[in-house]
Design a protein around this motif. Sequence first.
Motif, PDB file in Angstrom:
ATOM      1  N   GLN A   1       0.828  -1.205   0.000  1.00 43.15           N
ATOM      2  CA  GLN A   1       0.000   0.000   0.000  1.00 43.15           C
ATOM      3  C   GLN A   1       0.861   1.254   0.000  1.00 43.15           C
ATOM      4  O   GLN A   1       0.608   2.211  -0.750  1.00 43.15           O
TER       5      GLN A   1
ATOM      6  N   GLU B   1       2.557   1.729  -3.427  1.00 40.85           N
ATOM      7  CA  GLU B   1       1.669   2.107  -4.524  1.00 40.85           C
ATOM      8  C   GLU B   1       1.166   3.548  -4.388  1.00 40.85           C
ATOM      9  O   GLU B   1       0.968   4.240  -5.395  1.00 40.85           O
TER      10      GLU B   1
ATOM     11  N   LYS C   1      -7.732   3.260  -5.526  1.00 37.56           N
ATOM     12  CA  LYS C   1      -7.044   2.210  -4.774  1.00 37.56           C
ATOM     13  C   LYS C   1      -7.550   2.153  -3.330  1.00 37.56           C
ATOM     14  O   LYS C   1      -7.825   1.073  -2.798  1.00 37.56           O
TER      15      LYS C   1
ATOM     16  N   TRP D   1      -9.514  -0.936  -1.412  1.00 41.86           N
ATOM     17  CA  TRP D   1      -8.951  -1.588  -0.244  1.00 41.86           C
ATOM     18  C   TRP D   1      -9.831  -1.460   1.001  1.00 41.86           C
ATOM     19  O   TRP D   1      -9.912  -2.370   1.806  1.00 41.86           O
TER      20      TRP D   1
END
Length: 475
Positions: free
Chosen positions: A51, A54, A138, A142
């Motif tokens: 995480q 990214e 993203k 998540w």
Amino acid sequence: PAQCCSARAAGGGRLSAVGNSRAHGTIMAAAETGLEGVGASAGPRPDAATQRAELLPLLGVALRPGESWFLIDSRWFKQWKKYVGFDSWDLYNVGEPNLYPGPIDNSGLFADSEAQTLKEHLIDELDYVLVPTEAWNKLVNWYGCIEGQQPIVRKVVEYGMFVKHCKVEVYLLELKLCQNSDPANLVSSYFSKADTVAAIEKETRKLFNIPADKEIRLWSRYMSNTYEQLSKLDSTIQDAGLYQGQVMLVEVKNEDGTWPRQSSLAKSSTATRSLTTSSKSPASSCSSIVASSTMTNGDSNNSYGLTCSSLGKGGSSFSCNSFNNRESPPQTQPGLCGLSNLGNTCFMNSALQCLSNTPPLTDYFLEDKYEAEINQDNPLGMRGEIAEAYAELIKQMWSGRHSHVAPRMFKTQVGRFAPQFSGYQQQDSQELLAFLLDGLHEDLNRVKKKPYLELKDANGRPDVVQYKDSLFLWL
């Protein structure tokens, strides 16, 4: 209330801008932008290190005009950073269950949880953080979003003429829409400055159930009875000069092919006069001004049109027509002319009135003496465009044909070269006056190509001789 925009410069540096306008803001539906959100549930979530890896590059990207960025409540974002150990001092407790942030929750940013309107005076990094679309998608994948919450998505707008910088519009522009048949029924709608006039037209058709096959015209209202037509649909709201709380009127064409406002003017029309003033300079902000009036005994239905073919080199172009239904005498004393308040622009109007009543300067422009001295090549000037825009305004004010004018085109030009004056909020009158005088000085600088003059060494020369040499070089 203050309007706040958070921004990053083209190189990625963080900027902030605060203006003096109502700061409501509203949520733009993700369904319209094709972006993720609206109570989305979480999917498979990678480990903390992935995480971090990214999102780190995504959070440092520069803003680009037209892109969409998202607001996230700082409390949730800080909790996420602790959970994944985003900062080095949080690496010791990565993945602790008690630090899990849960779904993205922006409820702390809303003044009204039902309407999901933003609180006023929100501050970047303190109350919220801005993330690009890819980073938002993203995080939603998540962690998901709180059920029923729509994502807060805003557009990036570019400001400035020479020194360009980008801002994310945290607070949108409120426009009050109404129909020509019912001007008292105002409906508030919110737009980005990057939206086009076509977007206003689309929203107007939707609000008032106007069929697509019906031809319509949009008018912006500046005073109680002063309207200006917005005819170039691809102009942005920023280029069109619309300001916070401005009233927009939609006019639907009659079945017989006439327009309601034209019909009402024709009934009382007994005379028409026209004035055409053509600009002689290619760098002029406006190519022509056409004014006409329809009058009856005791009443005057004035109309005047302003058609701008260009706003100078590199500027946006759009066309607009104005008319005024206010009763006023057909002729007024030259120079005895008011300036319409465009939002909170009294600071500008007061400075312009002072300059307008400075006889040597006004005579210089009215007698067209400035035309031979426009300096388009001065690197310190503005290609003569400020001088041209000011000259056109002065000619309108001293034509004796208007009891008041809207200095809209002049305001647009000033905003292009001095971004601090690009909005329609209150500013410092002295700062505007200093910018205008400096701009006129450089646009009309008689030195077309300044020669290089070498400074002489003292070499034992008397002080009085050195003084005279220095004074000569300065002059």
